[in-house]
Design an enzyme around this catalytic site. Structure first.
Site, mmCIF file in Angstrom:
data_model
loop_
_atom_site.group_PDB
_atom_site.id
_atom_site.type_symbol
_atom_site.label_atom_id
_atom_site.label_comp_id
_atom_site.label_asym_id
_atom_site.label_seq_id
_atom_site.Cartn_x
_atom_site.Cartn_y
_atom_site.Cartn_z
ATOM 1 N N GLU A 1 -4.924 -11.726 8.502
ATOM 2 C CA GLU A 1 -5.817 -10.559 8.455
ATOM 3 C C GLU A 1 -7.203 -10.898 7.907
ATOM 4 O O GLU A 1 -7.884 -10.016 7.379
ATOM 5 C CB GLU A 1 -5.174 -9.389 7.691
ATOM 6 C CG GLU A 1 -4.493 -9.725 6.388
ATOM 7 C CD GLU A 1 -3.766 -8.526 5.746
ATOM 8 O OE1 GLU A 1 -3.864 -7.393 6.220
ATOM 9 O OE2 GLU A 1 -3.112 -8.744 4.712
ATOM 10 N N ASP B 1 -7.598 -4.902 7.748
ATOM 11 C CA ASP B 1 -8.215 -5.936 6.923
ATOM 12 C C ASP B 1 -8.936 -6.970 7.792
ATOM 13 O O ASP B 1 -9.989 -7.478 7.393
ATOM 14 C CB ASP B 1 -7.166 -6.608 6.036
ATOM 15 C CG ASP B 1 -6.904 -5.793 4.778
ATOM 16 O OD1 ASP B 1 -7.881 -5.396 4.124
ATOM 17 O OD2 ASP B 1 -5.732 -5.538 4.471
ATOM 18 N N HIS C 1 0.814 -1.223 0.000
ATOM 19 C CA HIS C 1 0.000 0.000 0.000
ATOM 20 C C HIS C 1 0.847 1.273 0.000
ATOM 21 O O HIS C 1 0.318 2.356 -0.254
ATOM 22 C CB HIS C 1 -0.929 0.014 1.212
ATOM 23 C CG HIS C 1 -1.945 -1.094 1.197
ATOM 24 N ND1 HIS C 1 -2.832 -1.282 0.167
ATOM 25 C CD2 HIS C 1 -2.203 -2.094 2.088
ATOM 26 C CE1 HIS C 1 -3.604 -2.338 0.426
ATOM 27 N NE2 HIS C 1 -3.227 -2.855 1.575
HETATM 28 C C1 3PY Z 1 -3.945 -3.986 7.865
HETATM 29 O O1 3PY Z 1 -4.235 -3.378 8.904
HETATM 30 O O2 3PY Z 1 -4.781 -4.610 7.172
HETATM 31 C C2 3PY Z 1 -2.573 -3.974 7.403
HETATM 32 O O3 3PY Z 1 -2.286 -4.589 6.412
HETATM 33 C C3 3PY Z 1 -1.580 -3.184 8.206
HETATM 34 O O4 3PY Z 1 -0.313 -3.297 7.719
HETATM 35 MG MG MG Z 2 -3.876 -5.412 5.332
#
Ligand code: 3PY
Ligand code: MG
Length: 260
Positions: free
Chosen positions: A147, A173, A45
Site C-alpha cells: 500500500e 493508503d 482500523h
Molecule cells: C487501504 O485501503 O489502505 C486499506 O488498508 C484497506 O484495507
Molecule cells: Mg491501509
C-alpha cells in the site's frame, strides 16, 4: 486442521472475504452465515480488540469459514497472539521491503522457519489428532499489505521471501502514498497499471493477489483482472449502506402520500 481458504487459493479459485470492524460476536455470527470464504477481523482500523476478536472467532466456529486477522502493525507480539487465538492467516499493513516481509514471516512461523513462540492457547484445539504445532507452518497464511510506492518498487523482493503466501492491496493508503485521495474502487489508469503489475508478479510465483473493494461490482471486475482474494467493504459499511437504502426507499415511495 486444514486451512480451507489456502486450499481454495492454491487451486486457483477466487475467494470472497468479509471484513469485521464491529466488535461483536453476534454480528460476526450473522456475517458468517452469508457465504463468504473467509472472514477477517480488522484490528488495525476496525473497532476490534483481542477479546472481541476471540468472540468473533467463537461465533464463526460452526460455519465453514476461514478466520483471518488484520493486525494493527508488523510486530511479533500481536502476530503470534492472533495466531494463538485461532487466526488461520495474518494480513499485515505497510510491509514495504524485503526486511519487513522477512520479519513478518518470522513472527508467524515456528522454528526453524521462524521465531514464533509456542503457546497456541486457543488455536491448538483439545484432542485434535495432529498437534497444532506440527502443521501450523504449512497452514497459516502470511499476507503482507502492499500500500505504498516503496512496496511497489520492492515487490519482487517481498514476494521472494520464503513463507509469503500472497499480497493484499490497500487502495486508500496506496492513493495517499501516490499523492492521490484515499479511497477504494479506483479507476485511475496509473493505479490500474500498478494492479496489473502486482497481479502478474504474484501469478509468476504461484502466489495470490488480494484487494480491498468498496462494492461487489468492482470486486467482481477485479476477479476478472486476476485478483483471487477480494474483500467487499466491511460489516459496518454494509449495514449502513443497506439501512440508508431502506430509509431512502421508504421516504421516496411514501413521499406521494405523506411528507416524511
Ligand atoms: C487501504 O485501503 O489502505 C486499506 O488498508 C484497506 O484495507
Ligand atoms: Mg491501509
Amino acid at each position: 486442521m486444514t486451512n480451507m481458504l489456502k486450499k481454495r487459493l492454491q487451486a486457483g479459485k477466487a475467494c470472497v472475504n468479509a471484513w469485521l470492524a464491529i466488535p461483536s460476536g453476534f454480528s460476526a455470527e450473522v456475517m458468517a452465515q452469508c457465504g463468504w470464504d473467509s472472514v477477517t477481523v480488522d484490528m488495525q482500523h476496525g473497532v476490534q480488540d483481542y477479546q472481541s476478536m476471540v468472540q468473533c472467532f467463537q461465533a464463526m466456529d460452526k460455519h465453514p469459514i476461514t478466520p483471518l486477522v488484520r493486525v494493527p502493525w508488523n510486530e511479533p507480539g500481536i502476530v503470534g497472539k492472533v495466531l494463538d487465538g485461532g487466526a488461520w492467516g495474518v494480513i499485515c499493513p505497510m510491509v514495504n521491503n524485503e526486511a519487513e516481509a522477512r520479519a513478518l514471516a518470522s513472527y508467524a512461523l515456528y522454528p526453524p522457519k521462524g521465531k514464533r513462540s509456542n503457546g497456541p492457547i486457543r488455536a491448538g484445539a483439545y484432542g485434535a489428532a495432529t498437534p497444532y504445532q506440527a502443521t501450523a507452518n504449512d497452514e497459516v497464511l502470511i499476507i503482507p499489505m502492499i500500500e505504498t510506492q516503496e512496496a511497489i518498487d520492492n515487490i519482487d523482493a517481498i514476494l521472494d521471501v520464503p513463507g509469503i503466501s500472497g499480497i493484499y492491496i490497500g487502495p486508500s493508503d496506496l492513493g495517499l502514498s501516490l499523492g492521490l485521495a484515499p479511497r477504494l474502487d479506483r479507476e485511475e489508469p496509473q493505479i490500474l497499471a500498478i494492479y496489473d503489475k502486482l497481479v502478474a508478479a504474484c501469478k509468476k510465483r504461484n502466489l495470490f493477489a488480494g484487494l480491498h473493494n468498496g462494492t461487489a461490482s468492482y470486486a467482481a471486475k477485479m476477479i476478472g483482472k486476476g485478483f483471487q482474494f477480494v474483500t467487499i467493504a466491511n460489516d459496518s459499511g454494509l449495514m449502513a449502506m443497506a439501512a440508508r437504502a431502506a430509509v431512502a426507499q421508504t421516504r421516496k415511495e411514501a413521499g406521494a402520500v405523506a411528507a416524511l
